[in-house]
Write a protein that holds these residues in place. Structure first.
Motif, PDB file in Angstrom:
ATOM      1  N   ALA A  31      24.333  65.383  -8.258  1.00 47.17           N
ATOM      2  CA  ALA A  31      22.966  64.986  -8.599  1.00 47.17           C
ATOM      3  C   ALA A  31      22.485  65.786  -9.798  1.00 47.17           C
ATOM      4  O   ALA A  31      23.120  66.774 -10.201  1.00 47.17           O
ATOM      5  CB  ALA A  31      22.042  65.204  -7.410  1.00 47.17           C
ATOM      6  N   LEU A  50      20.753  63.103   2.041  1.00 47.35           N
ATOM      7  CA  LEU A  50      20.281  61.913   1.342  1.00 47.35           C
ATOM      8  C   LEU A  50      19.847  60.852   2.352  1.00 47.35           C
ATOM      9  O   LEU A  50      18.803  60.214   2.199  1.00 47.35           O
ATOM     10  CB  LEU A  50      21.370  61.346   0.432  1.00 47.35           C
ATOM     11  N   GLN A  54      16.130  59.104   2.679  1.00 49.10           N
ATOM     12  CA  GLN A  54      15.935  57.658   2.598  1.00 49.10           C
ATOM     13  C   GLN A  54      15.286  57.104   3.857  1.00 49.10           C
ATOM     14  O   GLN A  54      14.489  56.167   3.788  1.00 49.10           O
ATOM     15  CB  GLN A  54      17.273  56.975   2.329  1.00 49.10           C
ATOM     16  N   ILE A  75      13.163  61.035  -5.681  1.00 45.35           N
ATOM     17  CA  ILE A  75      14.379  60.327  -6.095  1.00 45.35           C
ATOM     18  C   ILE A  75      13.995  59.178  -7.022  1.00 45.35           C
ATOM     19  O   ILE A  75      13.193  58.321  -6.679  1.00 45.35           O
ATOM     20  CB  ILE A  75      15.143  59.782  -4.883  1.00 45.35           C
ATOM     21  N   GLU A  77      16.653  57.426  -8.792  1.00 42.37           N
ATOM     22  CA  GLU A  77      17.746  56.447  -8.713  1.00 42.37           C
ATOM     23  C   GLU A  77      18.909  57.014  -7.910  1.00 42.37           C
ATOM     24  O   GLU A  77      19.218  58.203  -8.000  1.00 42.37           O
ATOM     25  CB  GLU A  77      18.237  56.060 -10.107  1.00 42.37           C
ATOM     26  N   VAL A  78      19.516  56.145  -7.122  1.00 40.07           N
ATOM     27  CA  VAL A  78      20.762  56.477  -6.429  1.00 40.07           C
ATOM     28  C   VAL A  78      21.807  55.473  -6.883  1.00 40.07           C
ATOM     29  O   VAL A  78      21.606  54.257  -6.764  1.00 40.07           O
ATOM     30  CB  VAL A  78      20.618  56.419  -4.897  1.00 40.07           C
ATOM     31  N   PRO A  87      27.118  56.335  -1.846  1.00 46.48           N
ATOM     32  CA  PRO A  87      26.377  56.994  -2.928  1.00 46.48           C
ATOM     33  C   PRO A  87      27.289  57.897  -3.759  1.00 46.48           C
ATOM     34  O   PRO A  87      28.083  58.666  -3.203  1.00 46.48           O
ATOM     35  CB  PRO A  87      25.316  57.807  -2.187  1.00 46.48           C
ATOM     36  N   HIS A  89      25.940  59.261  -7.022  1.00 45.45           N
ATOM     37  CA  HIS A  89      25.133  60.140  -7.885  1.00 45.45           C
ATOM     38  C   HIS A  89      23.652  59.901  -7.614  1.00 45.45           C
ATOM     39  O   HIS A  89      23.233  58.784  -7.307  1.00 45.45           O
ATOM     40  CB  HIS A  89      25.416  59.889  -9.368  1.00 45.45           C
ATOM     41  N   ILE A  90      22.862  60.984  -7.728  1.00 49.17           N
ATOM     42  CA  ILE A  90      21.418  60.901  -7.493  1.00 49.17           C
ATOM     43  C   ILE A  90      20.680  61.485  -8.689  1.00 49.17           C
ATOM     44  O   ILE A  90      21.063  62.534  -9.209  1.00 49.17           O
ATOM     45  CB  ILE A  90      21.008  61.686  -6.233  1.00 49.17           C
TER      46      ILE A  90
END
Length: 218
Positions: A31, A50, A54, A75, A77-78, A87, A89-90
């Protein structure tokens, strides 16, 4: 707005080939934390964290704990693997609790449309999310729109939405959020495409026939 604490690790070898795969193999997600006029920081967090964020809902404030200090973020964008849908990358955007930010929240319909029920009509949810501006602590999980009084003559536009206290809704005020469609409206739209195709087909056939006739004379 709810706040969730997440422990993160600094990534010392960000950009080194193969390091990202090693992280993901241990259920750690690469991330980056950016914004607020500060340098971006490369980190990693546990996949389970994560999931917890969410589950708490969209735009929840994430308190990221690092050896060097704490970051407040949301956050933005994921990114997910195109095949595995896991997932990979964050993107976290830093926030200051005393500075308003712009973000996007979903629009949720509430109530029962009496007109649609009485006329076998369809409630058409056109705009699924809106952009808002507010302090991070005031970010709602969603914006509610009551459809009880929507009729064929009366729709709901962005300007009609009642924003929560401290929240400003941005965008074009005349943009439709939800309206009603009568069954015949959908039937007419569905019939329009085949009719257009049918109208074009004889012309194509006639052209083809003339071409074949010309070739036969040769």
């Amino acid at each position: 707005m709810e706040k969730i604490k997440v422990a993160a690790q600094a990534r010392q070898k960000a950009g080194v080939r193969g390091e990202l795969s090693k992280l993901r193999a241990t259920k750690q997600i690469p991330a980056v934390v950016y914004g607020a006029g500060k340098e971006p920081v490369s980190i990693s967090i546990a996949e389970k964290d994560l999931i917890a964020v969410q589950k708490a809902g969209g735009n929840v404030i994430v308190e990221i704990t690092l050896p060097t200090g704490t970051e407040q973020a949301i956050i933005k964008e994921v990114q997910y693997h195109v095949v595995k849908d896991t997932p990979i990358h964050i993107d976290f955007q830093r926030v200051s609790m005393d500075h308003a930010i712009e973000t996007v929240v979903p629009v949720v319909l509430t109530g029962e449309c009496a007109f649609a029920k009485a006329n076998s009509a369809i409630v058409d949810h056109v705009l699924r999310e809106v952009t808002i501006k507010c302090l991070p602590a005031d970010i709602p999980h969603h914006i509610e729109v009551d459809v009880t009084n929507v009729t064929i003559e009366k729709h709901v536009s962005v300007a009609d939405i009642k924003a929560p206290k401290g929240v400003t809704i941005l965008g074009e005020g005349d943009r439709t959020v939800v309206h009603v469609l009568m069954p015949k409206d959908e039937a007419s739209a569905a019939a329009a495409a085949p009719a257009a195709d049918a109208a074009a087909q004889p012309e194509l056939s006639a052209t083809k026939g003339k071409k074949e006739e010309g070739e036969a004379k040769k």
